[in-house]
Motif scaffolding. Structure first.
Motif, PDB file in Angstrom:
ATOM      1  N   ASP A   1      -5.581   0.307  11.196  1.00  0.00           N
ATOM      2  CA  ASP A   1      -6.888   0.602  10.584  1.00  0.00           C
ATOM      3  C   ASP A   1      -6.787   1.038   9.127  1.00  0.00           C
ATOM      4  O   ASP A   1      -7.646   1.745   8.630  1.00  0.00           O
ATOM      5  CB  ASP A   1      -7.568   1.718  11.396  1.00  0.00           C
ATOM      6  CG  ASP A   1      -6.683   2.948  11.529  1.00  0.00           C
ATOM      7  OD1 ASP A   1      -5.702   3.072  10.779  1.00  0.00           O
ATOM      8  OD2 ASP A   1      -6.987   3.798  12.400  1.00  0.00           O
TER       9      ASP A   1
ATOM     10  N   MET B   1       8.524   6.056   2.547  1.00  0.00           N
ATOM     11  CA  MET B   1       7.306   5.646   3.259  1.00  0.00           C
ATOM     12  C   MET B   1       7.361   4.180   3.688  1.00  0.00           C
ATOM     13  O   MET B   1       6.502   3.717   4.436  1.00  0.00           O
ATOM     14  CB  MET B   1       6.077   5.817   2.353  1.00  0.00           C
ATOM     15  CG  MET B   1       5.849   7.220   1.843  1.00  0.00           C
ATOM     16  SD  MET B   1       5.345   8.348   3.143  1.00  0.00           S
ATOM     17  CE  MET B   1       3.648   7.848   3.417  1.00  0.00           C
TER      18      MET B   1
ATOM     19  N   ASN C   1     -12.832   0.911   8.443  1.00  0.00           N
ATOM     20  CA  ASN C   1     -11.895  -0.217   8.511  1.00  0.00           C
ATOM     21  C   ASN C   1     -11.861  -0.811   9.919  1.00  0.00           C
ATOM     22  O   ASN C   1     -11.825  -2.032  10.102  1.00  0.00           O
ATOM     23  CB  ASN C   1     -10.487   0.239   8.107  1.00  0.00           C
ATOM     24  CG  ASN C   1     -10.404   0.634   6.630  1.00  0.00           C
ATOM     25  OD1 ASN C   1     -11.286   0.296   5.851  1.00  0.00           O
ATOM     26  ND2 ASN C   1      -9.356   1.347   6.264  1.00  0.00           N
TER      27      ASN C   1
ATOM     28  N   ASP D   1       6.958   3.989  -1.539  1.00  0.00           N
ATOM     29  CA  ASP D   1       8.123   4.867  -1.710  1.00  0.00           C
ATOM     30  C   ASP D   1       9.193   4.490  -0.696  1.00  0.00           C
ATOM     31  O   ASP D   1       8.862   4.081   0.423  1.00  0.00           O
ATOM     32  CB  ASP D   1       7.739   6.331  -1.447  1.00  0.00           C
ATOM     33  CG  ASP D   1       7.002   6.954  -2.620  1.00  0.00           C
ATOM     34  OD1 ASP D   1       6.962   6.334  -3.690  1.00  0.00           O
ATOM     35  OD2 ASP D   1       6.470   8.069  -2.441  1.00  0.00           O
TER      36      ASP D   1
ATOM     37  N   HIS E   1       3.768  14.675   3.748  1.00  0.00           N
ATOM     38  CA  HIS E   1       3.247  13.393   3.253  1.00  0.00           C
ATOM     39  C   HIS E   1       2.943  13.528   1.761  1.00  0.00           C
ATOM     40  O   HIS E   1       2.498  14.597   1.303  1.00  0.00           O
ATOM     41  CB  HIS E   1       1.968  13.090   4.042  1.00  0.00           C
ATOM     42  CG  HIS E   1       1.363  11.739   3.774  1.00  0.00           C
ATOM     43  ND1 HIS E   1       0.644  11.466   2.636  1.00  0.00           N
ATOM     44  CD2 HIS E   1       1.354  10.607   4.495  1.00  0.00           C
ATOM     45  CE1 HIS E   1       0.225  10.210   2.673  1.00  0.00           C
ATOM     46  NE2 HIS E   1       0.648   9.662   3.797  1.00  0.00           N
ATOM     47  N   PRO E   2       3.139  12.454   0.966  1.00  0.00           N
ATOM     48  CA  PRO E   2       2.895  12.570  -0.483  1.00  0.00           C
ATOM     49  C   PRO E   2       1.484  13.048  -0.839  1.00  0.00           C
ATOM     50  O   PRO E   2       1.305  13.821  -1.775  1.00  0.00           O
ATOM     51  CB  PRO E   2       3.144  11.152  -1.009  1.00  0.00           C
ATOM     52  CG  PRO E   2       3.707  10.345   0.102  1.00  0.00           C
ATOM     53  CD  PRO E   2       3.710  11.162   1.354  1.00  0.00           C
ATOM     54  N   ARG E   3       0.487  12.586  -0.083  1.00  0.00           N
ATOM     55  CA  ARG E   3      -0.893  13.030  -0.368  1.00  0.00           C
ATOM     56  C   ARG E   3      -0.992  14.553  -0.219  1.00  0.00           C
ATOM     57  O   ARG E   3      -1.648  15.238  -1.009  1.00  0.00           O
ATOM     58  CB  ARG E   3      -1.862  12.352   0.612  1.00  0.00           C
ATOM     59  CG  ARG E   3      -3.293  12.882   0.529  1.00  0.00           C
ATOM     60  CD  ARG E   3      -4.126  12.375   1.697  1.00  0.00           C
ATOM     61  NE  ARG E   3      -4.574  11.010   1.524  1.00  0.00           N
ATOM     62  CZ  ARG E   3      -5.619  10.639   0.779  1.00  0.00           C
ATOM     63  NH1 ARG E   3      -6.322  11.540   0.124  1.00  0.00           N
ATOM     64  NH2 ARG E   3      -5.972   9.385   0.694  1.00  0.00           N
TER      65      ARG E   3
ATOM     66  N   GLN F   1       0.855  -1.210   0.000  1.00  0.00           N
ATOM     67  CA  GLN F   1       0.000   0.000   0.000  1.00  0.00           C
ATOM     68  C   GLN F   1       0.879   1.244   0.000  1.00  0.00           C
ATOM     69  O   GLN F   1       0.617   2.203  -0.706  1.00  0.00           O
ATOM     70  CB  GLN F   1      -0.958  -0.018   1.201  1.00  0.00           C
ATOM     71  CG  GLN F   1      -1.801   1.255   1.288  1.00  0.00           C
ATOM     72  CD  GLN F   1      -2.874   1.219   2.362  1.00  0.00           C
ATOM     73  OE1 GLN F   1      -3.229   0.160   2.879  1.00  0.00           O
ATOM     74  NE2 GLN F   1      -3.402   2.376   2.709  1.00  0.00           N
TER      75      GLN F   1
END
Ligand code: UD1
Length: 373
Positions: A106, A54, A143, A51, A247-249, A48
């Protein structure tokens, strides 16, 4: 040799990790299982997060060995990412025939592995069960609810976990108050982290800076909210340097939602576990929308302002150094000022956040899996 004469193998357990916050939870469990040697561990990385910053760096920092399988699912919509994990883990579970599957946290990988396992009749152990924000607009809340509903072992990290599970009708015999595995990792790694020169290298002085993390969709996917948050965070930066590993997002949202806004903050690429822990340990103030960082600051005794409307980790507010401030700039400004003006924030370390959570969990799993034979 007939089937019954074959030497019986050790009970096998598949451990699943997928995204950054999973890695520090899986590490102490894998180490404890392999050190004891009573169970046979098979490690799956869903991919998931992929990188280097990450994923790989965390495996290295935490001494996690190469996974036995990497599903390489990558990024996608919720449905696609969840479905890909289910499709790719199912044949592994069929081939390995584990006695149990262990999932943590989660994230989408947690839910996907759980559903695939239970439908093959394999019991699931959920570590960090029972946490609830009571906010069903959070993907993690969905989740958590679904994973807990079908798990056999529910290992909780704080008293609210047990209360929530009982209120939902979970069988009390399945609930185990194990403590916090993420804190096992923090306590094991703190000395190594403190030896790093991260703070000095960034030109900061211990106790003289703030740390910011921001990646929740509710904060970063809405340009108005994200812009307003950065306005007040830049004000705080004018008073004390704010270090912001992006963070990439969030990096993507700054580009697409805010037209590539040039932030007046000390931005960095995502940091490794040890470097980030060093930064947290010496911070004057932490601002975050992460779940785990609320817990880490509580143990470190560092004041934390949570940039969300709620928390699924209430013990960090009741006993620790955390305060929920939402997204209102006035509240964020005034709460940050109180801390920077020196308002004392006493907190204590919650029960069983003592570095022994993984040992408690493996005690239960070894007993139950050996008895089941
Ligand atoms: C996920 C978890 C969240 C956790 C967070 C920690 C879910 C629903 N969310 O959110 O609970 O707090 O991880 O980081 O499981 N990306 C990269 N490189 C990577 C991984 C992601 O560039 O290695 C980018 C991609 O553009 C991707 C985006 O980040 O689309 C989001 O990644 P994703 O795994 O979908 O969710 P997170 O926001 O990371």
């Amino acid at each position: 040799m007939s089937e019954s004469e074959k030497p019986r193998r050790r009970p096998r357990i598949v451990l699943v990790a997928g995204a950054r916050p999973n890695f520090m939870k899986i590490a102490p469990l894998l180490h404890e299982i392999e050190r004891r040697g009573a169970l046979d561990a098979f490690l799956v990385h869903t991919g998931q997060h992929y990188d280097a910053a990450m994923s790989d760096g965390f495996f290295r920092d935490l001494g996690i060995r190469e996974p036995d399988a990497n599903l390489e699912v990558g990024s996608a919509s919720h449905a696609v990412q969840t479905a890909q994990v289910m499709m790719r883990i199912e044949p592994i579970l069929i081939e390995q025939r584990p006695d149990a599957v262990l999932v943590v946290g989660d994230v989408n990988s947690t839910l996907a592995a759980t559903v695939a396992a239970v439908k093959l009749g394999i019991p699931v152990a959920h570590v960090e069960a029972g946490l609830r924000s009571f906010d069903r607009s959070m993907p993690e809340e969905i989740n958590r609810l679904l994973t807990d509903a079908v798990s056999t072992w529910l290992f909780v990290s704080e008293p609210s976990g047990e209360r929530n599970l009982r209120a939902e009708g979970a069988d009390p015999a399945r609930i185990h108050f194990a403590g916090n595995v993420m804190i096992d990792t923090l306590l094991a790694q703190l000395e190594r982290a403190r030896a790093l020169d991260t703070v000095e290298r960034l030109g900061l002085t211990p106790g003289g800076y703030a740390v910011l993390t921001l990646h929740r969709p509710s904060n970063v996917d809405d340009p108005v909210r994200l812009g307003a948050l950065f306005d007040v965070l830049e004000e705080i930066h004018a008073r004390v340097p704010v270090v912001f590993p992006v963070h990439p997002r969030t990096a993507e949202a700054i580009g697409t939602q805010l037209g590539g806004r040039d932030l007046a903050l000390r931005t960095t690429a995502p940091l490794g576990y040890l470097e980030f822990l060093r930064l947290l340990a010496d911070a004057r103030l932490v601002l975050t929308d992460s779940g785990g960082i609320q817990e880490e600051t509580t143990v470190l005794g560092v004041p934390c302002l949570t940039l969300r409307q709620n928390t699924e980790r209430p013990v960090t507010v009741e006993q620790g150094t955390n305060r929920i401030v939402g997204g209102d700039p006035h509240v964020i400004r005034s709460e940050a000022a109180k801390i920077l003006d020196g308002e004392p924030r006493a907190g204590r370390v919650p029960d069983r956040w003592d570095g022994r959570a993984a040992a408690r969990i493996v005690d239960v799993l070894e007993r139950d899996l050996q008895e089941a034979r």
